[in-house]
Scaffold this motif. Structure first.
Motif, PDB file in Angstrom:
ATOM      1  N   GLU A 143      40.157   1.430  -0.935  1.00  9.05           N
ATOM      2  CA  GLU A 143      41.579   0.832  -1.218  1.00  9.05           C
ATOM      3  C   GLU A 143      41.866  -0.251   0.144  1.00  9.05           C
ATOM      4  OE1 GLU A 143      42.932   4.616  -3.574  1.00  9.05           O
ATOM      5  OE2 GLU A 143      42.313   4.792  -1.395  1.00  9.05           O
ATOM      6  N   ASN A 144      42.524  -1.228  -0.217  1.00  6.70           N
ATOM      7  CA  ASN A 144      43.228  -2.059   0.783  1.00  6.70           C
ATOM      8  C   ASN A 144      44.048  -1.373   1.658  1.00  6.70           C
ATOM      9  OD1 ASN A 144      44.382  -4.130   2.144  1.00  6.70           O
ATOM     10  ND2 ASN A 144      43.114  -5.612   0.799  1.00  6.70           N
ATOM     11  N   PRO A 145      44.344  -1.456   2.875  1.00 10.16           N
ATOM     12  CA  PRO A 145      45.359  -0.795   3.640  1.00 10.16           C
ATOM     13  C   PRO A 145      46.672  -1.184   3.748  1.00 10.16           C
ATOM     14  CG  PRO A 145      43.874  -1.825   5.246  1.00 10.16           C
ATOM     15  CD  PRO A 145      43.250  -2.009   3.746  1.00 10.16           C
ATOM     16  N   TYR A 146      46.810  -2.442   3.127  1.00 10.18           N
ATOM     17  CA  TYR A 146      47.936  -3.260   3.116  1.00 10.18           C
ATOM     18  C   TYR A 146      48.374  -3.321   1.690  1.00 10.18           C
ATOM     19  CZ  TYR A 146      45.929  -4.396   7.961  1.00 10.18           C
ATOM     20  OH  TYR A 146      45.293  -4.188   8.913  1.00 10.18           O
ATOM     21  N   PRO A 147      49.798  -3.494   1.767  1.00  7.92           N
ATOM     22  CA  PRO A 147      50.368  -3.613   0.449  1.00  7.92           C
ATOM     23  C   PRO A 147      50.231  -4.825  -0.438  1.00  7.92           C
ATOM     24  CG  PRO A 147      52.156  -4.207   2.041  1.00  7.92           C
ATOM     25  CD  PRO A 147      50.927  -3.694   2.837  1.00  7.92           C
ATOM     26  N   PRO A 148      50.335  -5.107  -1.794  1.00  6.23           N
ATOM     27  CA  PRO A 148      50.214  -6.281  -2.412  1.00  6.23           C
ATOM     28  C   PRO A 148      51.270  -7.173  -2.005  1.00  6.23           C
ATOM     29  CG  PRO A 148      50.940  -4.722  -3.716  1.00  6.23           C
ATOM     30  CD  PRO A 148      50.612  -3.795  -2.778  1.00  6.23           C
ATOM     31  N   SER A 149      50.955  -8.545  -2.784  1.00  3.21           N
ATOM     32  CA  SER A 149      51.629  -9.727  -2.423  1.00  3.21           C
ATOM     33  C   SER A 149      53.110  -9.373  -2.898  1.00  3.21           C
ATOM     34  CB  SER A 149      51.228 -10.664  -3.129  1.00  3.21           C
ATOM     35  OG  SER A 149      52.517 -11.649  -3.433  1.00  3.21           O
ATOM     36  N   PRO A 150      54.144  -9.582  -1.933  1.00  2.00           N
ATOM     37  CA  PRO A 150      55.550  -9.231  -2.537  1.00  2.00           C
ATOM     38  C   PRO A 150      56.085 -10.088  -3.738  1.00  2.00           C
ATOM     39  CG  PRO A 150      55.604  -9.559  -0.102  1.00  2.00           C
ATOM     40  CD  PRO A 150      54.220  -9.994  -0.578  1.00  2.00           C
ATOM     41  N   LYS A 151      55.284 -11.120  -3.949  1.00  2.00           N
ATOM     42  CA  LYS A 151      55.624 -12.029  -5.137  1.00  2.00           C
ATOM     43  C   LYS A 151      55.045 -11.151  -6.433  1.00  2.00           C
ATOM     44  CE  LYS A 151      55.473 -16.466  -2.711  1.00  2.00           C
ATOM     45  NZ  LYS A 151      54.750 -17.658  -2.549  1.00  2.00           N
ATOM     46  N   ALA A 152      53.901 -10.412  -6.226  1.00  5.09           N
ATOM     47  CA  ALA A 152      53.389  -9.812  -7.554  1.00  5.09           C
ATOM     48  C   ALA A 152      54.521  -8.574  -7.728  1.00  5.09           C
ATOM     49  CB  ALA A 152      51.909  -9.206  -6.809  1.00  5.09           C
ATOM     50  N   VAL A 153      54.877  -8.049  -6.638  1.00  3.59           N
ATOM     51  CA  VAL A 153      55.803  -6.739  -6.914  1.00  3.59           C
ATOM     52  C   VAL A 153      57.189  -7.310  -7.534  1.00  3.59           C
ATOM     53  CG1 VAL A 153      57.111  -4.822  -5.938  1.00  3.59           C
ATOM     54  CG2 VAL A 153      55.043  -5.316  -4.946  1.00  3.59           C
ATOM     55  N   ALA A 154      57.497  -8.534  -7.197  1.00  9.78           N
ATOM     56  CA  ALA A 154      58.669  -8.921  -7.536  1.00  9.78           C
ATOM     57  C   ALA A 154      58.456  -9.488  -9.071  1.00  9.78           C
ATOM     58  CB  ALA A 154      59.430 -10.376  -6.866  1.00  9.78           C
ATOM     59  N   ALA A 155      57.337 -10.122  -9.498  1.00  9.58           N
ATOM     60  CA  ALA A 155      56.977 -10.569 -10.879  1.00  9.58           C
ATOM     61  C   ALA A 155      56.968  -9.190 -11.577  1.00  9.58           C
ATOM     62  CB  ALA A 155      55.666 -11.130 -10.931  1.00  9.58           C
ATOM     63  N   MET A 156      56.401  -8.153 -11.285  1.00 11.51           N
ATOM     64  CA  MET A 156      56.498  -6.915 -12.226  1.00 11.51           C
ATOM     65  C   MET A 156      57.948  -6.448 -12.142  1.00 11.51           C
ATOM     66  SD  MET A 156      53.109  -5.050 -11.039  1.00 11.51           S
ATOM     67  CE  MET A 156      53.228  -5.293  -9.329  1.00 11.51           C
ATOM     68  N   GLN A 157      58.841  -6.416 -11.414  1.00 11.14           N
ATOM     69  CA  GLN A 157      60.046  -6.019 -11.577  1.00 11.14           C
ATOM     70  C   GLN A 157      60.890  -6.771 -12.450  1.00 11.14           C
ATOM     71  OE1 GLN A 157      61.081  -6.144  -7.214  1.00 11.14           O
ATOM     72  NE2 GLN A 157      60.718  -3.787  -7.163  1.00 11.14           N
ATOM     73  N   ALA A 158      60.615  -8.194 -12.485  1.00  7.94           N
ATOM     74  CA  ALA A 158      61.120  -9.171 -13.286  1.00  7.94           C
ATOM     75  C   ALA A 158      60.726  -8.936 -14.714  1.00  7.94           C
ATOM     76  CB  ALA A 158      61.033 -10.661 -12.641  1.00  7.94           C
ATOM     77  N   GLU A 159      59.476  -8.742 -14.871  1.00  8.21           N
ATOM     78  CA  GLU A 159      59.130  -8.497 -16.324  1.00  8.21           C
ATOM     79  C   GLU A 159      59.614  -7.077 -16.808  1.00  8.21           C
ATOM     80  OE1 GLU A 159      56.998  -9.011 -19.756  1.00  8.21           O
ATOM     81  OE2 GLU A 159      57.239 -10.378 -18.009  1.00  8.21           O
ATOM     82  N   LEU A 160      59.771  -6.171 -15.776  1.00 10.35           N
ATOM     83  CA  LEU A 160      60.546  -4.929 -16.438  1.00 10.35           C
ATOM     84  C   LEU A 160      61.815  -4.909 -16.859  1.00 10.35           C
ATOM     85  CD1 LEU A 160      60.188  -1.792 -16.782  1.00 10.35           C
ATOM     86  CD2 LEU A 160      60.684  -1.563 -14.389  1.00 10.35           C
ATOM     87  N   GLY A 161      62.694  -5.912 -15.948  1.00  6.76           N
ATOM     88  CA  GLY A 161      63.857  -5.816 -16.256  1.00  6.76           C
ATOM     89  C   GLY A 161      64.759  -4.892 -15.987  1.00  6.76           C
ATOM     90  N   GLU A 162      66.227  -4.967 -16.362  1.00  6.36           N
ATOM     91  CA  GLU A 162      67.070  -3.890 -15.750  1.00  6.36           C
ATOM     92  C   GLU A 162      67.151  -2.612 -16.748  1.00  6.36           C
ATOM     93  OE1 GLU A 162      70.904  -5.290 -15.505  1.00  6.36           O
ATOM     94  OE2 GLU A 162      70.705  -6.817 -13.886  1.00  6.36           O
ATOM     95  N   ASP A 163      66.487  -2.859 -17.977  1.00  7.43           N
ATOM     96  CA  ASP A 163      66.933  -1.867 -18.871  1.00  7.43           C
ATOM     97  C   ASP A 163      65.144  -1.344 -19.418  1.00  7.43           C
ATOM     98  OD1 ASP A 163      66.121  -3.945 -20.461  1.00  7.43           O
ATOM     99  OD2 ASP A 163      68.329  -3.755 -21.777  1.00  7.43           O
ATOM    100  N   GLY A 164      64.404  -2.283 -19.104  1.00  8.45           N
ATOM    101  CA  GLY A 164      62.846  -2.208 -19.535  1.00  8.45           C
ATOM    102  C   GLY A 164      62.684  -2.261 -21.003  1.00  8.45           C
TER     103      GLY A 164
END
Length: 356
Positions: free
Chosen positions: A33-54
């Motif tokens: 496994e990679n010891p470093y976290p993924p791109s913050p842009k990837a995390v933000a994109a997943m959060q945006a796709e999830l939305g506030e209520d999923g």
């Protein structure tokens, strides 16, 4: 064993994945496994796709994952019909075995390689022959010429050795086997070597498979893809749509697109892993290890005076785990994932104590 098992299940020898132990303060250097976290842009994109209520999760994802195929195509100068995506590279590989490698003649792969390959052969009833690596664990392209086969597959860099095969040698294999598909499994290519993707424009029998689990730090997301001639991709699509029309969920598609587009984060992450790998190699060498040249995010090493199994056990007692393969030719090697600088320092310090 149960009387309800089908014969194929009874005869299977399943793949054994890397251990995921529940140990406090663990230094986990066994599953690449990679010891470093993924791109913050990837995390933000997943959060945006999830939305506030999923609420979007009530809807099926795009079965074709067109946005992801387009992102991969842009990244490598391909067209979307040259791209296949799946639930991790393992699923992509599984579909390739069934769609492209199941023929009358046996397929070929190295004797020391990714241990999932013979498992796929067992699952799909595919004959295979192993081709021995050289004494120094290099792959000789000439060994794959003039041998009747139903296909060829190998990782580059190889796993678990980490050794890299030059692009010219891969081209030689493809050229010598025009009627067979040559699958190049490039899970670790971003840490060393040159991708064979350009060969897919020269050879209609080359399929290259990538994963976002390693260099993109998204092992938990399960996204992989293949690039090759449209006819090869169509075969994969036919199998996929006969198995699971929705292999990638909405969050995986969104996160994968953003990760592939964030070149700066990707390049910096790879640079750090490579730098740490070189330091780790030097320190292990000073401790009396022979370390194979690696183009991956791991090193393959053996100590010239101590048993590998004993070393792995002693490390585990110090809450450090590495991978020990109890297999012919490599039973004295340890595969060590490149962690952070601090994790690798803790490893070499522990080894120093053990060896002393």
């Amino acid at each position: 064993m149960s009387r309800f098992w089908s014969p194929v299940v009874r005869d299977l020898t399943p793949y054994v994945p890397g251990e995921q132990p529940k140990i406090a303060n663990l230094i986990k250097l066994n599953t690449n496994e990679n010891p470093y976290p993924p791109s913050p842009k990837a995390v933000a994109a997943m959060q945006a796709e999830l939305g506030e209520d999923g609420a979007r999760l009530r809807l099926y994802p795009d079965p074709n994952a067109d946005l992801l195929k387009q992102a991969v195509a842009r990244r490598y100068g391909a067209t979307p019909d040259q791209v296949f995506v799946g639930n991790g590279s393992d699923e992509v590989l599984a579909h390739a075995f069934l769609a492209l490698l199941k023929h009358d003649a046996p397929i070929l792969f190295p004797d020391i390689t990714y241990s999932f390959y013979p498992v796929y052969c067992g699952l799909y009833d595919i004959d295979y022959e192993t081709v021995p690596l050289a004494e120094d664990f290099t792959l000789n392209a000439a060994d794959y010429a003039g041998r009747p086969n139903g296909g060829i597959i190998f990782p580059n860099p190889n796993a678990p050795t980490g050794r890299v095969l030059a692009l010219d040698a891969i081209a030689d294999i493809a050229r010598a086997n025009p009627d067979s598909v040559v699958v190049v499994d490039e899970a670790y290519i971003d840490f060393g070597g040159t991708t064979a993707i350009p060969l897919t424009r020269r050879f209609d029998n080359v399929l290259v498979i990538h994963t976002l689990s390693k260099s993109r730090s998204l092992a938990g997301l399960r996204v992989g893809y293949a690039i090759g001639h449209p006819a090869l991709i169509e075969a994969l699509e036919r199998v996929k749509n006969s198995f699971n029309s929705y292999p990638l969920d909405r969050l995986a598609i969104a996160g994968a697109v953003a990760a592939i587009e964030d070149d700066a984060w990707f390049a910096d992450c790879c640079r750090k892993v490579i730098a740490t790998r070189e330091t780790l190699t030097a320190e292990l060498t000073q401790l009396g290890f022979e370390v194979l040249p690696s183009g991956a995010n791991f090193v393959f090493a053996r100590h010239l005076g101590r048993d590998a199994g004993e070393l792995a056990k002693a490390l585990r007692e110090r809450s450090i785990i590495v991978r020990h393969f109890k297999l012919p030719r490599i039973d004295q090697f340890l595969r060590i994932t490149v962690g952070t600088d601090a994790e690798c320092t803790a490893l070499t310090q522990a080894l120093g104590d053990i060896l002393a």
